[in-house]
Design a protein around this motif. Structure first.
Motif, short mmCIF file in Angstrom:
data_model
loop_
_atom_site.label_atom_id
_atom_site.label_comp_id
_atom_site.label_asym_id
_atom_site.label_seq_id
_atom_site.Cartn_x
_atom_site.Cartn_y
_atom_site.Cartn_z
N LEU A 140 5.10 11.96 -2.14
CA LEU A 140 5.51 11.93 -3.55
C LEU A 140 6.16 13.25 -3.93
O LEU A 140 7.20 13.28 -4.61
N ALA A 141 5.56 14.36 -3.50
CA ALA A 141 6.13 15.67 -3.82
C ALA A 141 7.51 15.83 -3.19
O ALA A 141 8.44 16.38 -3.81
N GLU A 142 7.66 15.33 -1.96
CA GLU A 142 8.95 15.45 -1.28
C GLU A 142 10.03 14.59 -1.93
O GLU A 142 11.17 15.02 -2.12
N VAL A 143 9.66 13.36 -2.28
CA VAL A 143 10.64 12.43 -2.86
C VAL A 143 11.07 12.89 -4.24
O VAL A 143 12.24 12.85 -4.60
N SER A 144 10.10 13.30 -5.06
CA SER A 144 10.41 13.66 -6.45
C SER A 144 11.10 15.01 -6.54
O SER A 144 11.97 15.21 -7.40
N GLY A 145 10.69 15.95 -5.71
CA GLY A 145 11.28 17.27 -5.76
C GLY A 145 10.90 18.07 -7.00
O GLY A 145 11.51 19.10 -7.28
N VAL A 150 17.30 7.43 -16.00
CA VAL A 150 17.12 8.81 -15.57
C VAL A 150 16.82 8.86 -14.08
O VAL A 150 16.56 7.83 -13.45
N ASP A 151 16.84 10.05 -13.52
CA ASP A 151 16.35 10.28 -12.17
C ASP A 151 15.10 11.14 -12.26
O ASP A 151 14.55 11.34 -13.36
N TRP A 152 14.64 11.65 -11.13
CA TRP A 152 13.42 12.42 -11.12
C TRP A 152 13.49 13.63 -12.05
O TRP A 152 12.48 14.06 -12.61
N ARG A 153 14.68 14.20 -12.21
CA ARG A 153 14.81 15.40 -13.04
C ARG A 153 14.52 15.12 -14.51
O ARG A 153 14.21 16.03 -15.27
N GLY A 154 14.61 13.86 -14.91
CA GLY A 154 14.34 13.52 -16.29
C GLY A 154 12.88 13.29 -16.61
O GLY A 154 12.52 13.06 -17.77
N VAL A 155 12.01 13.33 -15.58
CA VAL A 155 10.58 13.08 -15.77
C VAL A 155 9.87 14.40 -16.07
O VAL A 155 10.01 15.38 -15.32
N GLY A 156 9.10 14.43 -17.16
CA GLY A 156 8.39 15.64 -17.54
C GLY A 156 7.11 15.86 -16.77
O GLY A 156 6.78 16.98 -16.38
N LEU A 157 6.34 14.76 -16.55
CA LEU A 157 5.08 14.84 -15.81
C LEU A 157 4.94 13.62 -14.91
O LEU A 157 5.39 12.52 -15.26
N ILE A 158 4.31 13.81 -13.77
CA ILE A 158 3.94 12.70 -12.88
C ILE A 158 2.42 12.72 -12.76
O ILE A 158 1.83 13.74 -12.39
N ARG A 168 0.86 -1.17 0.00
CA ARG A 168 0.00 0.00 0.00
C ARG A 168 0.90 1.22 0.00
O ARG A 168 2.08 1.14 0.32
N GLY A 169 0.34 2.34 -0.37
CA GLY A 169 1.11 3.57 -0.31
C GLY A 169 1.90 3.83 -1.59
O GLY A 169 1.62 3.27 -2.65
N LEU A 170 2.90 4.68 -1.48
CA LEU A 170 3.70 5.08 -2.63
C LEU A 170 4.55 3.91 -3.12
O LEU A 170 5.30 3.32 -2.34
N PRO A 171 4.45 3.53 -4.40
CA PRO A 171 5.21 2.37 -4.91
C PRO A 171 6.67 2.73 -5.20
O PRO A 171 7.09 2.85 -6.35
N GLN A 172 7.46 2.86 -4.17
CA GLN A 172 8.83 3.37 -4.33
C GLN A 172 9.71 2.40 -5.12
O GLN A 172 10.51 2.84 -5.97
N ALA A 173 9.59 1.10 -4.85
CA ALA A 173 10.42 0.14 -5.58
C ALA A 173 10.05 0.13 -7.06
O ALA A 173 10.92 0.05 -7.93
N ALA A 174 8.76 0.20 -7.34
CA ALA A 174 8.31 0.23 -8.74
C ALA A 174 8.79 1.49 -9.44
O ALA A 174 9.18 1.46 -10.61
N ILE A 175 8.76 2.62 -8.74
CA ILE A 175 9.23 3.87 -9.32
C ILE A 175 10.73 3.78 -9.62
O ILE A 175 11.19 4.19 -10.69
#
Length: 606
Positions: free
Chosen positions: A111-116, A54-62, A38-45
């Motif tokens: 999610l907002a904190e982890v992705s930045g 890539v890291d989070w900076r390479g993602v255009g939209l979540i 349950r919760g944020l799927p961190q391993a899947a992400i």
């Protein structure tokens, strides 16, 4: 542009990464953690980002498939209305929904904190819109009716929409609690299964019963002449709380005493009646909107449509072309969120290519070898594809169960030829061996047969949904002998039709087996231990292999086999035992406990 799609966080969370509108990677959290998720799927992400390098900076939209406030407002308002007559149950339900809301908001904040990433790049999309997108955009239809049904997503239990081109137009939304999925879960609990986990068992129980209570469930689930689902609350307790919420009116109608555990025959009748009533309600809804909107194609999504028997009944009733995505449940919303962000938010056109279902992790031969060496496994290396196929075919002909671990992991709950347990349907006691020594599951649950697309028509009738095992097929008269053991009532059969372009290696394996056997047909069931999801990593595969009655593991080009040979020193020691004891210890078919099971269930020796 990279888009990260996330399912709702409350149960079965998953992540999917899109590159220019095409799924690049997707996986459920539970498959990676091997734990209830349950919760944020961190391993899947992490997997999705690593797949793209890539890291989070390479993602255009979540894009996440949840609007927590919408769901809380809808469900809380319902419970407040009910609280007038049942204040304690209403207060309990309202408090529970507040807890769900707080968890959802906490996950969104995390999610907002982890992705930045900037807030403008994080989209909260409606749950049922994401279900609809996961079906329509993955289909080949340019115009289709879309029906989504689950227990409740963002306070909605059913949504009707029309897909045209790259747009989805909402037609009608049915709020919770008018939910076929919720009623199905209540019956699941009534029959002694676990609600929200064992609904798939109820569908298979329904194959054996008579629909004597069909009219009761129809009265419960609809209000003619209205075509939409509508729950009749006289069949339920006022508070709608507790493990089973049926009222005395319901028990009287079906001939049970409140609190009574249904007998086996009663359970079959209840399951069959519910199954047929759901099929009738949904078919009537589809026919109403198909006629009104002048459409001939239908897309179905939502947890209720993981029920392949229900989908098969709907196909038979409506006479329309039906599509169900590979993961119609909550996990599939990760794909739907990505599709919706690409097509609705960015306004991009649809792709003509068919999306792959093999979107999970794939491991190199060196990574596999490192795990096998670390586990001190004994293995053979087969240096050509032909040797891999021939070795597997020889094992099938010897009556062995083979774990087939190849390529990337399938997305969704069904094994589609990359994480499968395979066996010859002509092998003696193959169903008993799979059930008793590997799957450890109920007798009434059927196994699937896999067949190449080109050979399917000789043996079976089916729709295109059999490519993803989302519906059932029917056996033709050519199916006889041991193959009939895998048929269900009315000659139905669980079927995977394998396309060469979708899974070339599995397709060639079936063809190779057909060249040396009666037909290119193999039993296909999921490679996992009881109660676990599909194996993903090589270490998962090794653990499952040695913890079950699987005979051999073909992992890429590595072949592992279990040997039952008795060392010479032990044989010499046995020879000095008294006659009967020596004979018992030297039987080649396995340990004494296994030999004592009885002739019907003894596996072939060796």
């Amino acid at each position: 542009m990279l888009i990260l799609g996330l399912s709702a966080f409350e149960h079965d969370p998953a992540a999917a990464l899109f590159s220019d509108g095409t799924p690049l990677a997707a996986i459920e959290e539970r498959k990676l953690t091997r734990l209830p998720a349950r919760g944020l799927p961190q391993a899947a992400i992490r997997y999705c980002l690593s797949k793209a390098g890539v890291d989070w900076r390479g993602v255009g939209l979540i894009a996440s498939a949840t609007r927590p406030w919408s769901g809380w407002i809808s469900k809380s308002s319902f419970h407040l209305r009910r609280a007038v007559r049942a204040p304690i149950a209403g207060a309990y339900s309202s408090a529970r929904e507040l807890g769900v809301l707080l968890r959802e908001l906490s996950n969104s904040r995390r999610l907002a904190e982890v992705s930045g990433v900037h807030r403008s790049k994080v989209l909260s999309l409606d749950h049922h819109d994401c279900h609809a997108a996961s079906a329509f955009y993955a289909s080949s239809f340019d115009r289709a009716l879309i029906i989504t049904m689950d227990e409740e997503g963002d306070g909605c239990s059913c949504a009707v929409a029309l897909g045209v081109g790259n747009e989805i137009h909402a037609l009608r939304r049915i709020p919770f609690p008018h939910s076929l999925g919720w009623v199905y879960s209540q019956v699941t609990a009534l029959l002694g299964f676990r609600p929200h986990q064992d609904e798939h068992k109820v569908q298979w129980v329904s194959l054996e019963g008579e629909p004597v209570h069909r009219d009761v469930f129809l009265d419960m689930l609809r209000r003619p002449p209205e075509p939409h689902p509508h729950v009749n609350f006289k069949y339920f307790n006022r508070g709608l709380s507790g493990a089973v919420a049926f009222s005395t009116h319901f028990y009287r109608k079906v001939g049970l005493t409140p609190g009574e555990v249904p007998s086996q025959d009663q359970a079959k009748a209840l399951a069959t009646s519910l199954q047929q009533a759901c099929a009738q309600v949904i078919s009537d809804l589809i026919e109403f909107y198909c006629k009104r909107e002048q459409v001939e194609n239908v897309c179905l999504a939502g947890g209720l449509f993981q029920n392949t028997l229900l989908v098969s009944d709907i196909e038979k009733k409506v006479g329309a072309r039906v599509f169900v995505p590979v993961a119609p449940g909550n996990a599939g919303c990760a794909l739907g969120a990505g599709y919706l962000a690409w097509h609705r938010v960015l306004g991009k056109p649809r792709s003509e290519s068919t999306p792959s279902v093999y979107l999970g992790p794939k491991y190199s031969r060196q990574e596999i070898k490192d795990v096998l060496d670390n586990c001190k496994c004994t293995y053979s290396i087969l240096d050509t594809e032909l040797r891999i196929l021939d070795a597997a075919v020889q094992l099938f002909q010897a009556g062995k169960i083979v774990a087939w671990y190849q390529g990337a992991t399938e997305f969704g709950s069904r094994a589609l030829g990359n994480r499968s347990l395979l066996a010859s349907p002509w092998a003696p006691y193959v169903r008993e061996n799979l059930n008793d020594f590997v799957k450890h599951r109920e007798w009434f649950r059927p196994f699937a047969l896999a067949v190449p697309e080109e050979d399917c028509r000789q043996w079976f009738e089916c729709s295109m949904l059999s490519h993803l095992m989302s519906s059932l097929g029917w056996a033709r008269p050519a199916v006889d002998g041991p193959l009939r053991d895998f048929l269900m009532p009315e000659n139905r059969v669980r079927l995977q039709v394998v396309q060469r372009e979708a899974n070339p290696l599995f397709w060639r394996l079936l063809k190779r087996f057909g060249e040396q056997g009666p037909a290119p047909i193999l039993v296909n069931t999921s490679f996992n231990l009881f109660g676990e999801p599909l194996v993903v990593s090589p270490r998962d595969a090794v653990r499952s292999f040695y913890s079950s009655g699987v005979d051999a593991l073909m992992m890429d080009n590595f072949l592992l086999r279990k040997h039952l040979e008795i060392p010479p020193a032990l044989r010499d020691a046995n020879a000095r035992l008294p006659g009967d004891a020596a004979n018992l210890r030297q039987k080649p078919g396995g340990p004494p406990a296994q030999q004592a099971v009885g002739a019907r269930r003894i596996r072939p020796a060796g």
